[in-house]
Design an enzyme around this catalytic site. Structure first.
Site, PDB file in Angstrom:
ATOM      1  N   SER B 119      -2.545   6.262  -3.111  1.00  0.00           N
ATOM      2  CA  SER B 119      -3.664   6.044  -2.081  1.00  0.00           C
ATOM      3  C   SER B 119      -4.188   4.673  -1.451  1.00  0.00           C
ATOM      4  O   SER B 119      -4.299   4.118   0.445  1.00  0.00           O
ATOM      5  CB  SER B 119      -4.704   7.068  -2.428  1.00  0.00           C
ATOM      6  OG  SER B 119      -5.893   6.251  -2.474  1.00  0.00           O
ATOM      7  N   LYS B 157     -12.024   4.324  -0.641  1.00  0.00           N
ATOM      8  CA  LYS B 157     -11.613   3.982   0.594  1.00  0.00           C
ATOM      9  C   LYS B 157     -11.759   2.872   1.587  1.00  0.00           C
ATOM     10  O   LYS B 157     -13.039   2.856   0.845  1.00  0.00           O
ATOM     11  CB  LYS B 157     -11.612   5.484   1.637  1.00  0.00           C
ATOM     12  CG  LYS B 157     -11.042   6.559   0.785  1.00  0.00           C
ATOM     13  CD  LYS B 157      -9.388   6.939   1.376  1.00  0.00           C
ATOM     14  CE  LYS B 157      -8.921   8.290   1.834  1.00  0.00           C
ATOM     15  NZ  LYS B 157      -9.355   9.271   0.269  1.00  0.00           N
TER      16      LYS B 157
END
Lengths: 198, 198
Positions: B119, B157
Site C-alpha cells: 500500500s 498512510k
DNA sequence: CACATTAGAGAACAAACGGAGAACGGGCAA
DNA sequence: TTGCCCGTTCTCCGTTTGTTCTCTAATGTG
C-alpha cells in the site's frame, strides 16, 4: 543469530563445520548428512536461515556455503559518497561513518553510498536514501549493482547478463535500459541493504 | 522480581540455568525437568511470570527462553509486529529486537514494524521493509503515520488534516485516499526511518 | 461450615514445525 | 541436442507445541 529452531541450528552447525574444509556441499549432500530425504524440506530451512540473517555464498548458485557472518563486528561502515545515474561517484572528502545494522550488511567489505536522483524510484529507492553496498566485482542476474561504465560513469542499476552483453535496467519508467558489451562494464559492488530517514 | 510463588521461582531458576547453554526448552521439557505432568499448569505459571515482568524470547512461539540482554539496548528497538493496510497491527508476542542506527531513530520512544503489503509502494516502502516508528499521538501534515481508525484498523498512510477531517493517503495508485472525521482517527506513531534488506 | 484461592491434571484446539515428494527451469557435460 | 544435476517452488500430511479451557483436590480464611 537470533531465533533459530532446533533443526535450523543443526543445519547451521553442519555448514559451519563443513565450510572451511571441503567443497561446498549440495542440498542433497546436506540431506544425506542430516538424514533427510527431501531437498525441498532442507531448502525450506535454508530459506528460513537466510531470513534470519544468514548470507549464502554461492559460486554460481550451486552449493551451500556460508560467508562468515561474524567477520565484521564493527558497527559502522564508511560513507564513500553520493551516487547519481550517469555520474562518477562523488566522493565525500571528509569521510563519514554510518552505523549499519548487521542484518543489512554484506559479507565482505562493505560501504555506504547516498543515492542522488530518481533513477531507482520504481524499486523503492528514493533520492537521499542510503544504500549498503558489498564490494564485489561479479554480480548475478537481477541483483542491484553499482556499475562503472567506460571507467567514467557510475550508476545504480539492476544487472542482467545477456550473452556477451550487459543490460543495466534503471527502475524508472522515464529512463531506458542500457546495453553494453561486457568489457565496458565493471561491477563495483552489489546493493545488500537500504536505509532512509524521514 | 516481586511476589513469586515457590513454583514460579523454581521455574525461573531452571530457565536461568538452561538459558545460556542449550536450545530453549519446550513446555514439555520443563514439565519433565520439574516433575509436572501438565503443560497447561506450567503455562499458567509462565503467564504469571510474564505478568510479574519476565520477558520471553522465543524462536517463533516455540521454546521457553528468557530475554537475554546480551544485545546492547542502546542500539536496538523492539519489533512490535507487522502492519498491513486495513488490518490491526499483527503483534509479535515473543519480542524480537532489531539494531537501528541512531540516525534512523526518533526522539522519543520508538519501535519497529515490518510492512506487509504494497500500500505504500509509491513512497518507496515495499513489502517486507522495516519502518522505524516514533511513538506519538499527534502528526503534522504530510507525515507518514501509523493511524488507528475506529479502534480497529491500523494503517500506514500519509497524514493530512483538512479542517475537521483527516485524510489518509495511501501511496499506491490502486487505492483511494480515505476521509474520516478527526475523532475516528487516532495517531499511534510517525514513521521516522525505514530499512530494507536485499 | 461456606467460600475463595491456588496448584495441578487433562482435553481440545490452532498454529508452527518437520518432512515427503512432485514439478519446473537453468546450467552443464556428453 | 539430449540428459543429468541441482536449486527452487509447490502442495500435502503427520507431529510438536503453545494456549485455553474445564474439572478436581488441597489449602486457607471468615
Amino acid at each position: 543469530m537470533l531465533g533459530l529452531s532446533r533443526r535450523q541450528a543443526e543445519i547451521l552447525a553442519f555448514l559451519r563445520e563443513r565450510d572451511a574444509t571441503e567443497h561446498a556441499p549440495t542440498l542433497d549432500e546436506v540431506c544425506a548428512a542430516l538424514g533427510l530425504r527431501s531437498r525441498g524440506s532442507l531448502h525450506k530451512h535454508v530459506r528460513a536461515l537466510q531470513a534470519a540473517g544468514l548470507v549464502r555464498a554461492g559460486v554460481n548458485g550451486r552449493g551451500l556455503q556460508l560467508c562468515d557472518p561474524d567477520a565484521d563486528p564493527e558497527d559502522t561502515l564508511p560513507v564513500l559518497g553520493r551516487i547519481a545515474a550517469g555520474q562518477p561517484i562523488e566522493a565525500i572528502d571528509q569521510q563519514q561513518h554510518l552505523a549499519v545494522p548487521s542484518i543489512l550488511r554484506g559479507r565482505g567489505q562493505s560501504y555506504v553510498l547516498q543515492v542522488d536522483g530518481d533513477s531507482m524510484i520504481d524499486e523503492g529507492i528514493l533520492d537521499g536514501d542510503w544504500v549498503v553496498v558489498e564490494h564485489r566485482d561479479v554480480a548475478r542476474n537481477g541483483e542491484l549493482v553499482v556499475a562503472l561504465v567506460d571507467d567514467e560513469n557510475a550508476t545504480l542499476k539492476r544487472f542482467q547478463l545477456d550473452g556477451v552483453e550487459v543490460v543495466l535496467h534503471p527502475a524508472n519508467a522515464a529512463y531506458e535500459p542500457q546495453r553494453y558489451p561486457a568489457d565496458r562494464v565493471q561491477i563495483q559492488g552489489v546493493v545488500v541493504g537500504q536505509m532512509r530517514r524521514y
